[in-house]
Design a protein around this motif. Sequence first.
Motif, short mmCIF file in Angstrom:
data_model
loop_
_atom_site.label_atom_id
_atom_site.label_comp_id
_atom_site.label_asym_id
_atom_site.label_seq_id
_atom_site.Cartn_x
_atom_site.Cartn_y
_atom_site.Cartn_z
N ARG A 60 -8.31 44.00 -0.28
CA ARG A 60 -7.68 43.05 0.65
C ARG A 60 -8.44 41.72 0.64
O ARG A 60 -7.85 40.65 0.56
CB ARG A 60 -7.66 43.62 2.07
CG ARG A 60 -7.02 42.67 3.09
CD ARG A 60 -7.51 42.94 4.50
NE ARG A 60 -8.95 42.88 4.63
CZ ARG A 60 -9.66 41.75 4.76
NH1 ARG A 60 -9.05 40.58 4.74
NH2 ARG A 60 -10.96 41.79 4.88
N ILE A 63 -7.83 39.86 -2.76
CA ILE A 63 -6.46 39.35 -2.88
C ILE A 63 -6.23 38.17 -1.93
O ILE A 63 -5.56 37.21 -2.29
CB ILE A 63 -5.44 40.49 -2.65
CG1 ILE A 63 -5.49 41.46 -3.83
CG2 ILE A 63 -4.03 39.94 -2.46
CD1 ILE A 63 -4.64 42.70 -3.67
N VAL A 69 -1.27 33.85 -2.03
CA VAL A 69 -1.02 35.00 -1.15
C VAL A 69 -0.89 34.53 0.29
O VAL A 69 -1.78 33.88 0.83
CB VAL A 69 -2.14 36.05 -1.30
CG1 VAL A 69 -1.97 37.16 -0.29
CG2 VAL A 69 -2.15 36.61 -2.71
N CYS A 72 -2.09 39.77 3.11
CA CYS A 72 -2.50 41.01 2.47
C CYS A 72 -3.22 41.85 3.52
O CYS A 72 -4.12 41.35 4.20
CB CYS A 72 -3.42 40.77 1.28
SG CYS A 72 -3.87 42.30 0.43
N TYR A 74 -4.18 46.24 4.66
CA TYR A 74 -4.13 47.64 4.27
C TYR A 74 -4.22 48.51 5.50
O TYR A 74 -4.65 48.05 6.57
CB TYR A 74 -5.25 47.98 3.28
CG TYR A 74 -6.59 48.22 3.94
CD1 TYR A 74 -7.02 49.51 4.22
CD2 TYR A 74 -7.41 47.17 4.28
CE1 TYR A 74 -8.24 49.74 4.83
CE2 TYR A 74 -8.63 47.37 4.89
CZ TYR A 74 -9.04 48.67 5.16
OH TYR A 74 -10.24 48.89 5.78
N LEU A 86 -1.26 49.41 1.00
CA LEU A 86 -1.59 47.99 0.86
C LEU A 86 -0.30 47.19 0.86
O LEU A 86 0.65 47.54 0.16
CB LEU A 86 -2.34 47.76 -0.46
CG LEU A 86 -2.79 46.34 -0.75
CD1 LEU A 86 -4.03 46.01 0.07
CD2 LEU A 86 -3.08 46.16 -2.23
N ARG A 87 -0.26 46.13 1.66
CA ARG A 87 0.92 45.25 1.73
C ARG A 87 0.50 43.87 1.26
O ARG A 87 -0.52 43.33 1.70
CB ARG A 87 1.42 45.18 3.18
CG ARG A 87 2.52 44.19 3.43
CD ARG A 87 3.85 44.74 3.04
NE ARG A 87 4.92 43.80 3.39
CZ ARG A 87 6.13 43.92 2.98
NH1 ARG A 87 6.49 44.93 2.22
NH2 ARG A 87 7.04 43.05 3.31
N ILE A 88 1.29 43.27 0.36
CA ILE A 88 1.03 41.92 -0.15
C ILE A 88 2.30 41.10 -0.02
O ILE A 88 3.38 41.57 -0.38
CB ILE A 88 0.61 41.94 -1.64
CG1 ILE A 88 -0.61 42.84 -1.85
CG2 ILE A 88 0.33 40.54 -2.14
CD1 ILE A 88 -0.95 43.08 -3.31
N THR A 90 3.61 37.01 -0.92
CA THR A 90 3.19 35.81 -1.62
C THR A 90 4.08 34.62 -1.27
O THR A 90 5.17 34.79 -0.73
CB THR A 90 3.24 36.03 -3.15
OG1 THR A 90 4.59 36.33 -3.52
CG2 THR A 90 2.32 37.14 -3.57
N VAL A 96 4.35 39.50 -6.84
CA VAL A 96 3.37 40.30 -6.11
C VAL A 96 2.67 41.31 -7.02
O VAL A 96 1.50 41.64 -6.81
CB VAL A 96 4.05 41.00 -4.90
CG1 VAL A 96 4.95 42.12 -5.34
CG2 VAL A 96 3.05 41.48 -3.90
N LEU A 100 -1.38 41.72 -7.50
CA LEU A 100 -2.11 42.99 -7.39
C LEU A 100 -2.94 43.22 -8.64
O LEU A 100 -4.12 43.57 -8.55
CB LEU A 100 -1.15 44.15 -7.16
CG LEU A 100 -1.80 45.54 -7.13
CD1 LEU A 100 -2.84 45.65 -6.01
CD2 LEU A 100 -0.74 46.62 -7.00
#
Length: 135
Positions: A60, A63, A69, A72, A74, A86-88, A90, A96, A100
């Motif tokens: 996290r 990133i 980004v 981000c 988790y 984990l969430r991302i 952009t 995305v 990652l």
Amino acid sequence: MARTESDVEMADDATGGAEQNGSTGDEFRKQRLRLLPNSTETAASFAFDKEDHTLGNALRYIIMKNPDVEFCGYSIPHPSEAVMNLRIQTYDDVNVFEVLRKGLEDLSDLCDVVEDKFVAARDEYAASQPGGEAS
């Protein structure tokens, strides 16, 4: 405590959960990274099996240093399950999945630098001790 016949010896191997059963392991290797439903090219959630806060917080952090980004984060859904989500998200149509991949590569590179500096410091210390040599 005495061992019984029902005790099972657990091997600590580096196969990452792969079942061997006399094979090369490739046929039985379980995917440890999954894309969660409702993900898009610019906002996706991933599930990492057999991972916890150690990878989650480091990844996290790495990133979030990427200027493309927006978000981000988790989570560990339940402490008894070895899963880290984990969430991302952009900006501006940045992929995305590439974010990652870059985050994982950057974290790996950072670990290599830390390891190299640790080994150099350990060897320097060992060499400075009377009769000591680097191992």
